[in-house]
Design an enzyme around this catalytic site. Structure first.
Site, PDB file in Angstrom:
ATOM      1  CG  ASP A 135       8.757 -13.148  -7.467  1.00 41.64           C
ATOM      2  OD1 ASP A 135       8.300 -14.036  -6.731  1.00 41.64           O
ATOM      3  OD2 ASP A 135       8.085 -12.539  -8.316  1.00 41.64           O
ATOM      4  CB  ALA A 189      13.298   0.773  -6.365  1.00 36.28           C
ATOM      5  NE  ARG A 203       3.399   3.552   8.643  1.00 38.48           N
ATOM      6  CZ  ARG A 203       3.617   3.588   7.339  1.00 38.48           C
ATOM      7  NH1 ARG A 203       4.321   2.651   6.756  1.00 38.48           N
ATOM      8  NH2 ARG A 203       3.130   4.566   6.615  1.00 38.48           N
ATOM      9  CG  LEU A 219      -2.204   1.658   3.447  1.00 43.48           C
ATOM     10  CD1 LEU A 219      -1.720   1.166   4.788  1.00 43.48           C
ATOM     11  CD2 LEU A 219      -1.037   2.019   2.558  1.00 43.48           C
ATOM     12  CG  HIS A 264       2.335  -1.421   5.202  1.00 47.55           C
ATOM     13  ND1 HIS A 264       1.521  -1.243   4.115  1.00 47.55           N
ATOM     14  CD2 HIS A 264       3.063  -0.282   5.314  1.00 47.55           C
ATOM     15  CE1 HIS A 264       1.746  -0.045   3.584  1.00 47.55           C
ATOM     16  NE2 HIS A 264       2.688   0.549   4.274  1.00 47.55           N
ATOM     17  CD  GLU A 288       2.276   6.797   9.722  1.00 45.89           C
ATOM     18  OE1 GLU A 288       2.399   5.576   9.533  1.00 45.89           O
ATOM     19  OE2 GLU A 288       3.179   7.515  10.152  1.00 45.89           O
ATOM     20  N   GLY A 326       8.779  -1.045 -10.387  1.00 41.44           N
ATOM     21  CA  GLY A 326       8.140  -0.130  -9.440  1.00 41.44           C
ATOM     22  C   GLY A 326       8.985   1.133  -9.354  1.00 41.44           C
ATOM     23  NE  ARG A 371       8.254   1.359   4.882  1.00 44.73           N
ATOM     24  CZ  ARG A 371       7.190   2.130   4.663  1.00 44.73           C
ATOM     25  NH1 ARG A 371       7.291   3.438   4.698  1.00 44.73           N
ATOM     26  NH2 ARG A 371       6.013   1.578   4.411  1.00 44.73           N
ATOM     27  CD  GLU A 388       8.102  -4.015   0.786  1.00 42.51           C
ATOM     28  OE1 GLU A 388       7.422  -3.318   0.007  1.00 42.51           O
ATOM     29  OE2 GLU A 388       7.605  -4.799   1.606  1.00 42.51           O
ATOM     30  N   GLY A 444      12.088  -5.608 -12.322  1.00 41.29           N
ATOM     31  CA  GLY A 444      11.018  -4.960 -11.565  1.00 41.29           C
ATOM     32  C   GLY A 444      10.895  -3.509 -11.988  1.00 41.29           C
ATOM     33  CG  PHE A 489       3.638  10.622   7.654  1.00 41.78           C
ATOM     34  CD1 PHE A 489       2.453  11.152   7.192  1.00 41.78           C
ATOM     35  CD2 PHE A 489       4.057   9.400   7.153  1.00 41.78           C
ATOM     36  CE1 PHE A 489       1.688  10.466   6.239  1.00 41.78           C
ATOM     37  CE2 PHE A 489       3.304   8.717   6.201  1.00 41.78           C
ATOM     38  CZ  PHE A 489       2.127   9.243   5.745  1.00 41.78           C
ATOM     39  CD  GLN A 504       5.936  -0.262   8.896  1.00 40.67           C
ATOM     40  OE1 GLN A 504       5.726   0.149   7.762  1.00 40.67           O
ATOM     41  NE2 GLN A 504       6.661   0.400   9.774  1.00 40.67           N
ATOM     42  CG  HIS A 551      -0.102   0.575   7.801  1.00 43.75           C
ATOM     43  ND1 HIS A 551      -1.200   1.231   8.295  1.00 43.75           N
ATOM     44  CD2 HIS A 551       0.665   1.515   7.197  1.00 43.75           C
ATOM     45  CE1 HIS A 551      -1.101   2.524   7.981  1.00 43.75           C
ATOM     46  NE2 HIS A 551       0.024   2.715   7.321  1.00 43.75           N
TER      47      HIS A 551
END
Lengths: 126, 295, 608, 142
Positions: free
Chosen positions: C214, C14, C281, C245, C346, C248, C12, C381, C370, C10, C113, C233, C235
């Protein structure tokens, strides 16, 4: 990708020259058209009148510069167009040489004509 | 429903498979093809009914698969998809795939114009499938892969060349001028951030490169996206003067900024509204300015 | 056969951060990803990155807010690591050139936030994730880290020992989309799963089509326990028609929620008398749905989010992206009219059980982002806490996998600490149909090469079987049915009857899936095949979510149960754990770690 | 990309209907450029008759009977040449106006108006060409 960093020609100078000649040509071409189509009508053109103008050195110099810039602007434009169409390698080099020779011939021939009017005998080759 | 009407001439049925296919696979392909034929007939009937219905979208989708017989010759398939308000081209494609033909292939992921996967050639223009409302398009909606890139299959094109060009401009921040305190940020004026802001929005979708006919003719031309990336760093004051000089040298090369003919086609298709031509022009001026110093 | 020290699955936020960290720690790293890195869904994150950077703020306050936000289901050692290291990670991103929004003095901007006691969310417009993802990918390019893009990882190569805690991981097996080749990637030191979310379990989600859980499913089937999966969660502000989305950040900047009677619902109906729109949230999502269910929704479907009063200049400066999203995906001009919003799936707070270094109980297998559950988010979260999680735990896992000494973890993994067995009242058999509890049958004394080879063979067989099967069920209808059932039955408000209904639907889907086939015979870019494989993962993940939701009969954070509408700290200060147990899932629990470095986070009433 | 798979109908000129203003401007600029460079060569060739004319007897020149004057007059008496000259003017005027547009673009001025400035160049070219017709056709012998 390696050749990207070793390009023999950066193109920046030609790009700038194309712009500078453009700016010059805009003025001179407008003047040329105005003089030879509006002030003097095309059907009234005679050798004598042309010769008369050419004998003034300011006009002569302007026309010579006009010839050189127009040739550069035009031939460089053609070369850019060909390169943008994907011309590369040996064919590109050949085209570059051919265009250079054509430019040179055009300028020489133009100069001889101008000299003929101006009565200068610098390039007496037939 | 997919009527699978090829627009090009029908393939010669006896045409061989690729040499690499095994007999087992051939058999399998054959069976699948037979079933597909039966299904096609059913679907053709349904399609006629659907076509009569006004509330459907008519998609003409480019199909090509180098491996599957019947798709080796590129063609357009017709799909009639039920329309709903707010439907995007991507929605329509997904519906067609999930309900009519699961082999219909295209890239997609986020569905919100940020991942840059689904740049397609839709009704003659490069657009993101997810960002394009079907209701804004003339019917039928023609969907093709991005022009000037090699087609891998259906709507999927090979992006390698695009990625290579992106990576050729050293697309990463480089500075020797970090604050001494590790927990302190480099300062940047709001004006400077504003200057690079639009250029940082690039999602690497490749629409600009595909729309640029200079890039189409000159394979080595860095192209709008990569030049925009170069702009993003060259104009970022945090990198410092030396690095800027280095970046200008990259974009000044023969296949760099000078190739741009200011046709504005990249600017027009950019789904993130990045003023690409403007950025390339700004780089040209920067390059001229930095060169004039040495004259 | 490819071989590296560390394999990251992956690309992303992370995954990229982990790859950079592992390489900096001296490891030879490869990233294997089913998308090109810049297509990853981190790019869709909008709001920002929480970090206690400024005078007047402190990481301990951030930790307190996070524990409170988690409804005391977060594990303190992980939460404290997040909050302590987030500032340096933000500065690191800035030093890598990330285009943060700036204050007048040229420093990185921060904004308020939801659920935060200090405006500590750093941001880059309303497209923070995009900038973070691209900045990290740029650094990966700079370092020349090998990326295998459009390679779909099919399975992790894990040994067959009886107990998961005795197993070890030696690589992955992946399918190359372009060619159809199935190849093995051997990892000498570690495999890091960073596969992201699982939103495709639902049909109304902010998640990408690629977010199919996955990593969670693969780790789960390899025996790694899965933690707190019921904590999903929703959203509060997603566009009704697409699930896109709306950050926030809109509420952070002062956006207001109105119901059909133009009442400011958060205050006028008492959902959050102090923080209003900036409550956590889960609180806002429940408030909106309550309004809608009680007939005060607009078109019985959504509420309005209004930001017009913020003024064009401020909106363009900080929320411009929101204007485009509302325009492109809902046809609404946010400068002229309020935007319709409703809750949408979300984020998954739960995931693969890890300790605070991202290690799972299987040696050499890590999980971050995630898909992992450390757990920093507990039952809910906070906005702006996902991006710092990516970088903080990405870095930690990368270094740890590369062999850096990081000390003893305080969070246990697997059944190594206190745990208790659980039961769930499922109306159907769970897990793999027909398999029962059949062990894999491999010998315990496999070498690393043998494990990788065996996994490779199995996956090659699996791909062959799927492609060669000529008739049966196509995955798309199975997937759609499960998504619908999950949205209907395992949503914001949950009750036992509906949850059982979902389990029955999942069971039926599993049975249909056993007859699944792939119609497209091509080896070239066969997305039909990939989606079919993903659908299997979705089934496993959907089941774990539902089982967790059915087991936990209390109301905590994002998880609300009709039968028990309050938090029950006496019985439920514990994580829901689920083990695959060779095909017949086993439920168990482990206690929450509330003891931090210097203090213990005593559960308090959570009000905003 | 030259090596890319040929997709027939999709290729460039088949899509002319879908070209935008900037693309048309580029095509016209290139086309007028080709015409002008072609004309430049022709122009010098025609003017080269002055070389022969210069060697003529001064009285011939005074009587406008030299090769140069005769050639020009013969050409200018043809209607088709006059019409071509109007065309040349249009070509040159467009190239100049669009050239000014491009110079502005290079200077980063008015990029948002690049499509409108192209249309303006076209219109202005048309107006100037039409306005020049009386002058250009003056004295032509039919």
């Amino acid at each position: 990708m390696a050749e990207r960093y070793s390009s023999f020609e950066k193109g920046g100078r030609r790009w700038l020259l194309q712009r500078v000649t453009a700016a010059f040509l805009i003025v001179v071409l407008a003047f040329h058209f105005f003089l030879l189509h509006f002030v003097n009508h095309a059907n009234e053109v005679t050798f004598q009148m042309s010769a008369g103008r050419m004998q003034q050195w300011i006009y002569y110099s302007l026309m010579v510069l006009f010839l050189i810039t127009a040739t550069f602007h035009g031939v460089n434009g053609v070369y850019n167009a060909l390169v943008n169409m994907g011309l590369t390698g040996a064919r590109k080099r050949a085209m570059k040489a051919a265009l250079s020779v054509a430019s040179l011939l055009l300028i020489v021939q133009g100069l001889r004509t101008a000299n003929a009017w101006a009565g200068i005998d610098l390039l007496p080759i037939i | 429903m997919s009527t699978q009407q090829p627009e090009t001439q029908e393939d010669d049925e006896s045409e061989g498979e690729l040499e690499t296919t095994s007999p087992a696979q051939q058999q399998r392909l054959e069976k699948k093809r037979q079933r597909a034929a039966a299904r096609e007939q059913r679907e053709a009937e349904a399609a006629e009914r659907a076509a009569a219905d006004e509330n459907t979208v008519h998609l003409k989708v480019f199909r090509y698969d180098p491996e599957v017989e019947g798709k080796q010759e590129p063609r357009f398939d017709d799909f009639y998809v039920p329309f709903h308000k707010g439907m995007t081209v991507l929605d329509a494609l997904m519906y067609a795939r999930d309900n009519y033909d699961s082999s219909l292939t295209f890239r997609h992921s986020c569905r919100q114009a940020i991942c840059g996967s689904d740049a397609l050639f839709i009704n003659g223009s490069q657009r993101l499938g997810c960002q394009t409302q079907v209701s804004d398009l003339d019917d039928p909606v023609r969907v093709e892969p991005l022009p000037h890139q090699e087609v891998v299959k259906d709507l999927v094109v090979d992006m390698e060349h695009f990625y290579d060009q992106m990576e050729a401009v050293e697309p990463y921040f480089q500075t020797d001028d970090l604050p001494d305190d590790e927990l302190e940020e480099q300062h940047q004026t709001r004006e400077n951030r504003e200057k690079v802001k639009m250029s940082t929005r690039c999602i690497w979708c490749g629409a600009c490169m595909s729309s640029c006919n200079i890039a189409a003719g000159d394979n080595q031309y860095l192209g709008p996206a990569a030049l925009n990336k170069a702009y993003r760093f060259a104009m970022d004051e945090r990198e410092g003067a030396d690095m800027k000089q280095r970046r200008l040298e990259i974009i000044e090369q023969e296949h760099g900024v000078w190739r741009c003919q200011t046709q504005f086609s990249c600017t027009e298709v950019c789904p993130k509204d990045i003023p690409l031509t403007e950025h390339i022009q700004a780089l040209k001026r920067e390059a001229v300015k930095s060169n004039l110093k040495f004259w | 056969m490819y071989e590296y020290d560390v394999i990251v699955v992956g690309a992303g936020g992370a995954g990229l951060r982990a790859a950079i960290a592992a390489q900096e720690a001296g490891a030879e790293v490869a990233i294997v990803t089913k998308l090109h890195p810049v297509r990853s869904h981190t790019g869709a994150a909008e709001g920002g990155i929480n970090a206690a950077l400024r005078e007047g703020d402190d990481w301990t306050d951030h930790a307190y807010d996070t524990m409170k936000g988690s409804d005391y289901l977060g594990d303190a050692p992980a939460v404290e690591a997040l909050c302590k290291e987030s500032p340096e990670e933000v500065i690191q991103l800035e030093h890598w050139g990330m285009a943060f929004s700036r204050d007048e003095d040229g420093r990185v901007s921060q904004r308020p936030f939801g659920g935060l006691s200090f405006p500590r969310t750093t941001y880059a417009g309303a497209e923070t994730g995009h900038h973070l993802l691209h900045t990290l990918y740029e650094q990966v390019v700079k370092r020349g880290i090998e990326v295998f893009d459009e390679w779909h990882v099919l399975d992790v190569a894990v040994t067959d020992d009886d107990e998961p805690e005795e197993r070890s991981c030696h690589g992955v097996v992946a399918y190359e989309l372009a060619t159809g080749d199935v190849e093995a990637f051997t990892a000498r030191d570690g495999v890091i799963l960073a596969t992201g979310g699982l939103g495709q379990v639902y049909d109304h989600t902010t998640n990408a089509v690629a977010n199919t859980g996955d990593g969670v499913a693969m780790a789960y089937r390899a025996g790694v326990p899965i933690e707190d999966m019921e904590m999903i969660q929703f959203h509060p502000t997603t566009l009704p028609s697409t699930g896109v989305l709306i950050s926030e950040g809109v509420r952070g900047e002062g956006g207001i929620l109105y119901n059909a009677n133009s009442e400011r619902l958060m205050f006028e109906h008492g959902y959050a008398n102090n923080d209003g729109e900036l409550a956590s949230r889960d609180v806002v999502s429940r408030a909106e749905l309550t309004e809608i269910n009680e007939g005060r929704g607009i078109e019985d479907e959504y509420v309005h989010l209004d930001m017009r009063h913020l003024g064009e200049e401020r909106i363009l400066d900080r929320l411009e992206n929101i204007l485009h999203l509302a325009e492109d995906f809902e046809g609404v001009d946010g400068l002229e009219e309020p935007m319709p919003v409703k809750p949408g799936q979300h984020y998954a707070m739960g995931g693969i059980e890890t300790n605070e270094f991202g290690e799972t109980c299987v040696e050499g297998l890590y999980a971050i982002g995630e898909c992992a559950c450390a757990s920093v988010h507990g039952a809910n979260r906070l906005g702006g806490n996902a991006l710092p999680e990516l970088t903080v735990f990405g870095k930690r896992a990368g270094r740890h996998a590369a062999g850096e000494e990081m000390g003893e973890p305080k969070i246990t993994t697997g059944k190594t600490g206190d745990y208790e067995k659980g039961t769930v009242d499922s109306p159907v058999e769970l897990g793999e149909p027909g398999s029962g509890a059949v062990a894999d049958g491999g010998s315990a004394a496999e070498t690393a090469d043998e494990v990788v080879e065996r996994t490779l063979e199995r996956q090659r067989d699996r791909i062959e079987r799927l492609l060669e099967k000529d008739d049966g069920v196509q995955h798309a209808s199975i997937r759609a049915d499960v998504q619908k059932s999950m949205t209907r039955n395992v949503n914001v408000f949950r009750e036992a009857g509906a949850l059982k209904e979902a389990l029955r639907d999942i069971r039926e889907a599993r049975e249909r899936y056993s007859d699944v086939y792939v119609e497209d015979p091509s080896r070239t870019y066969n997305t039909d095949l990939i989606h079919t494989i993903e659908t299997r993962n979705l089934l496993d993940v959907a089941e774990t979510i539902t089982v967790g939701a059915l087991a936990r009969d209390e109301f905590r954070g994002a998880h609300w149960r009709k039968e028990a509408q309050e938090r029950r700290d006496d019985v439920w200060l514990k994580h829901t754990m689920l083990s695959w147990n060779d095909g017949s899932p086993e439920l168990w629990y482990k206690p929450v770690v509330l003891e931090g470095e210097e203090k213990t986070y005593e559960p308090k009433v959570r009000s905003y | 990309m030259s090596q890319s798979y040929n997709r027939g109908r999709i290729e460039d000129f088949g899509r002319w209907r879908e070209f935008s203003a900037g693309m048309w401007a580029w095509i016209f600029h290139k086309f007028t450029g080709w015409v002008l460079i072609g004309y430049l060569f022709t122009h010098i060739a025609v003017l080269s008759t002055a070389l022969t004319a210069a060697n003529a007897d001064p009285s011939t020149i005074a009587a406008h009977n030299d090769v140069y004057t005769q050639t020009i007059r013969a050409l200018e008496s043809l209607l088709v040449v006059r019409i071509l000259e109007v065309g040349l003017l249009a070509v040159a005027v467009f190239h100049i106006l669009n050239g000014i547009r491009l110079l502005l673009v290079d200077l980063g001025i008015g990029l948002e108006a690049q499509d409108r400035s192209f249309y303006a160049s076209l219109v202005l070219t048309g107006v100037i060409a039409v306005a020049s017709v009386p002058t250009f056709l003056a004295g032509v012998t039919f």
